[in-house]
Design an enzyme around this catalytic site. Sequence first.
Site, short mmCIF file in Angstrom:
data_model
loop_
_atom_site.label_atom_id
_atom_site.label_comp_id
_atom_site.label_asym_id
_atom_site.label_seq_id
_atom_site.Cartn_x
_atom_site.Cartn_y
_atom_site.Cartn_z
N ASN A 211 109.88 97.65 48.98
CA ASN A 211 110.78 98.81 48.97
C ASN A 211 112.19 98.35 48.64
OD1 ASN A 211 112.19 98.06 51.48
ND2 ASN A 211 110.17 98.43 52.38
N ASP A 280 104.76 100.10 55.38
CA ASP A 280 103.84 100.72 56.34
C ASP A 280 102.38 100.39 56.02
OD1 ASP A 280 105.86 101.92 57.79
OD2 ASP A 280 105.87 103.75 56.56
N PHE A 325 115.99 101.69 63.35
CA PHE A 325 116.62 102.34 62.21
C PHE A 325 115.65 103.36 61.65
CE2 PHE A 325 120.65 100.61 60.63
CZ PHE A 325 120.90 99.73 61.67
#
Length: 400
Positions: A211, A280, A325
């Site tokens: 990411n 994830d 976060f």
Amino acid sequence: MSDLQKKTVLLGVTGGIAAYKSADLVSRLRKQGLRVLCILSRHAAEFVSPLTFEVLSGNPVAVDMFERRQSWEVEHISWAQQADLFLVAPASANFIAKYTHGIADDMLTTTAMACRAPMLIAPAMNTAMYESAATQQNLELLRGRGVHFIGPEGGLLACGDVGAGRMSEPAQIVEEALSLLTTDKPLLGKVIMVSAGPTREYIDPVRYLTNRSSGKMGYALAAQALRMGAAVKLISGPVSLKPPTGVEFYQVESTKELYDRSVDIFPFCDAAIMAAAPADYYVKHRHSEKLKKTGQPLSVELDENPDVAATLGQMKRESQKLVIFVAETNDIIKNARAKLRSKNADFAVANDVTQEGAGFDVDTNIVNIVAKTGSKPLPLMSKDEVARKILERLSAGWNA
Ligand SMILES: Cc1cc2nc3c(=O)[nH]c(=O)nc-3n(C[C@H](O)[C@H](O)[C@H](O)COP(=O)(O)O)c2cc1C
């Protein structure tokens, strides 16, 4: 306004090739909100122009002690009194020798002697000069007087030698300067774990899913926590940043590695701040050889990775704190609060990654600190300032 914005760094530059790097140093110090006054030795002015330092610092530059100026102030005394930190970078063997023995025969050495602020020296010289008995004994004497040093580093020097003598990088010098300027240390005695950066999930030996996280927020937190007195354990995914000097550093690549490290380390910490952006999902069947094109669509099956923050939330002891976060694109507060509860965190730092100036790979952030009850929006700030706010909040939680 951060407390650094009221502080003055007196920067001495001496005659060596590394003087060119000090121009970058001035910019970096100014970026932190510091006032910078520069004094160049006459020999430094052979290498770099005082004008460059005048423009970058936004202040007059002193070179000559007997130059007649508009002001009637005795400059070497006045500047010495204004300094919160005296930084000399690069520091020549000559400067170190003169400062050690109280020789004050130019503007720089006279101001250095007249200054009571902490002194930070970044030596830079040829290896033989550095290793000479004279320099080593001078350094020993100065250390004994409480002078701080950064570097020199080893490596290839401008003179072609390989060895100790290269000036530390400006980013590291700034870090050390900020640490010396931060006199209030509310996190002294605390051990803080920070995670940072993205993770990678490999499809085959050369391809991976990842990411856009740059690690900047996590690294800013680690550096700020150090400045505020904490011992810091930084667990980082692959990023192009240099870990702040003084952290205990753990490199990880996949979310599973981040998970294992975090679970191992958390029991020894007072708090964990999870600023990493772990993937994830992982690739269920990682290919051991590089995939070849077949002319057909490629399907990759993904499976869920373990939830690092939720696991830490389950492990958390009463005295430990967990900060998460949350990067969202809609319903920021609502989503942040739901995650806060499900992961048993103490507070969440939520940002809307669609906003300009927030989120991935920028030096600023716009966050909202969301607790179980109440939330506090912060304006657009540098990631350093955001880090300071988060850590102040954490520290207040312990003292509540
Ligand atoms: C090209 C060149 C590079 C130099 N580099 C260094 C250096 O990196 N470190 C050092 O201690 N002296 C270096 N010197 C020698 C210093 O400039 C010399 O000792 C001078 O007197 C230092 O004066 P200052 O301490 O007042 O700046 C260099 C000299 C030259 C000509």
